[in-house]
Design an enzyme around this catalytic site. Sequence first.
Site, PDB file in Angstrom:
ATOM      1  N   ASP A 185       5.365   5.038   1.897  1.00  9.38           N
ATOM      2  CA  ASP A 185       5.651   6.345   2.744  1.00  9.38           C
ATOM      3  C   ASP A 185       6.700   5.813   4.036  1.00  9.38           C
ATOM      4  O   ASP A 185       7.705   6.351   4.378  1.00  9.38           O
ATOM      5  CB  ASP A 185       4.525   6.751   3.370  1.00  9.38           C
ATOM      6  CG  ASP A 185       3.439   7.526   2.353  1.00  9.38           C
ATOM      7  OD1 ASP A 185       4.190   7.765   1.218  1.00  9.38           O
ATOM      8  OD2 ASP A 185       2.564   7.724   2.486  1.00  9.38           O
ATOM      9  N   SER A 207       0.864  -1.301  -0.014  1.00 13.34           N
ATOM     10  CA  SER A 207       0.019  -0.175   0.070  1.00 13.34           C
ATOM     11  C   SER A 207       0.858   1.233   0.014  1.00 13.34           C
ATOM     12  O   SER A 207       1.977   1.011   0.010  1.00 13.34           O
ATOM     13  CB  SER A 207      -0.985  -0.043   1.122  1.00 13.34           C
ATOM     14  OG  SER A 207      -0.044   0.493   2.285  1.00 13.34           O
ATOM     15  N   LYS A 208       0.174   2.499  -0.258  1.00 16.81           N
ATOM     16  CA  LYS A 208       0.889   3.569  -0.171  1.00 16.81           C
ATOM     17  C   LYS A 208       1.646   3.670   1.054  1.00 16.81           C
ATOM     18  O   LYS A 208       2.803   4.438   1.140  1.00 16.81           O
ATOM     19  CB  LYS A 208      -0.070   4.876  -0.584  1.00 16.81           C
ATOM     20  CG  LYS A 208       0.631   6.376  -0.315  1.00 16.81           C
ATOM     21  CD  LYS A 208      -0.377   7.248  -0.842  1.00 16.81           C
ATOM     22  CE  LYS A 208      -0.371   8.367  -0.136  1.00 16.81           C
ATOM     23  NZ  LYS A 208       0.999   8.691   0.209  1.00 16.81           N
ATOM     24  N   ARG A 209       0.950   3.438   2.107  1.00 15.64           N
ATOM     25  CA  ARG A 209       1.482   3.593   3.741  1.00 15.64           C
ATOM     26  C   ARG A 209       2.885   2.994   3.731  1.00 15.64           C
ATOM     27  O   ARG A 209       3.808   3.402   4.208  1.00 15.64           O
ATOM     28  CB  ARG A 209       0.607   2.928   4.694  1.00 15.64           C
ATOM     29  CG  ARG A 209       0.409   4.279   5.434  1.00 15.64           C
ATOM     30  CD  ARG A 209      -0.841   3.711   6.558  1.00 15.64           C
ATOM     31  NE  ARG A 209      -2.038   3.313   5.717  1.00 15.64           N
ATOM     32  CZ  ARG A 209      -2.793   2.237   5.969  1.00 15.64           C
ATOM     33  NH1 ARG A 209      -2.553   1.307   6.837  1.00 15.64           N
ATOM     34  NH2 ARG A 209      -3.928   2.219   5.431  1.00 15.64           N
TER      35      ARG A 209
END
Length: 514
Positions: free
Chosen positions: A271, A266-268
């Site tokens: 990041d 995921s994007k998390r």
Amino acid sequence: MVRVRFAPSPTGPLHIGGVRTALYNYLFAKKHGGDFILRIEDTDRARFVPGAEEYILESLKWCGIEPNEGIGAPPLKEPIISKENALSYRQSERKGIYGPFAQQLINNGHAYYAFDTSEELEACRKKDSNFAYNSISRKNLNNSLVLTEAEVNQKISGGEPYVIRMKIPPGEEVKVNDLIRGEVVVNTLQMDDKVLFKSDGMPTYHLANVVDDFLMKITHVIRGEEWLPSAPLHVLLYRFLGWENLMPKFAHLPLLLKPEGNGKLSKRDGDRLGFPVFPLQWTDPDSKEVSSGYRENGYYPDAFINMLALLGWNPGTEQEIFSLEELAMVFSFEHIHKAGAKFNPEKAKWFNQQYLWTKSADDLAKEFLKIEPRINIFELDFIKKVCLLVKEKACFVSDFWELSHYIFIPPTGYDVEIIKKKWNETTNNFFVVLAENLKQPKGFQKNDIDQIIKQTAISQNIKPGEIMQLLRVLLTGKGSGVDLLGLMELLGNFEVCNRLVKGMEFVKEKTYIK
Ligand code: GLU
């Protein structure tokens, strides 16, 4: 004739998993001389995000995997599908097409009208957290299977909102033949009566997707594994619409997993671990939050594509570097893994490095100049040589400045820890003589320089190993970096001598000589 489609919904930026799906579709089409179609599935207006479609098109363009039919492709002179169907490949623009198919399903007893309001359904869910609208519960809900024909007609003509639901037959086994997973069997008791058509006059994903795949003569549906649970429903839709023997073949691709392997990437994760999960940078239109992209992070599109291709597929050999054309030649479903593919950010950088190494000095210099315009006071030839010298240690052209600034600008500071540790009278004498010997060399190629250093070391009774790092510190300020002899050759004897003298002055001032 192979016809595949990539059918994203414009609900946000395209995740790299989506790019991989598009890529596998593209490769399969190219391998078989078929068509790669881009269809935009935008019937869910509530989830529509402005700019997402443009983002998808730009991403595919950057990756070099553009469709030859559909959105973003030039219109076909002689479409394989009917002219009416080829008018638009954006579902919101062809919404009139789906209603009659929903009606056909109702007429044949495979679908029904449901009038339950969202509040009523919410109440059902509150009462029973496992609530599903299915072959059991539908008997007690507000739909045309329960109401009389007159009641139904009255509600519809009175303008009461309704949806059309699929009537899943209870107790049947539905088989999905998947090219990657083999045969998947699901009992219809596990399926719910999905909404096919909504009160806003729009089809849902399921109906529009199946109708379009049929009308667009799609031969293979290649998509992410998250759609596998929908596949039995799609098989039933093909059957109930009378198209079962024209049904496309299915291939559900394994998920892209977090680097640790525990769940979907995921994007998390990006990041958290500092890597992009989107091909291009994306600014959220509401929150204005900016998410990084592979393009903006300095990746070459061919390296990015090469990396993605090998995430979940292998060529059956040890080869790792493939151009898009080569990939299209060797791609096949047999070598797609069933298990999810762990994303490896370091390997992504490695791929970029492999592509960077193949670039010409001229290309690298041009890219470098774009990123660091301040180096344009130097000769292009010099910049090219710097590029050749530093590229071994770089993954991106954006690493070049960090690796080479001391080549352009002489050092003003020096690594004093190394000087403190290694400098003594013998090394001092060595450098005094070396500076002298370098003043008028016979030649100043790497070999010549090597000879001068070695001979000076012999004359000063010191091992070259004892002075090489100090030499680097005097010339660059740092204890490590690019090939030292190559660097000296590039700087030339005049600059090398200057730097040596300046470095030694610094050491003297700081009285590091013990
Ligand atoms: N619109 C679906 C998506 O956004 C397409 C799924 C499919 O390819 O059938 O992924």
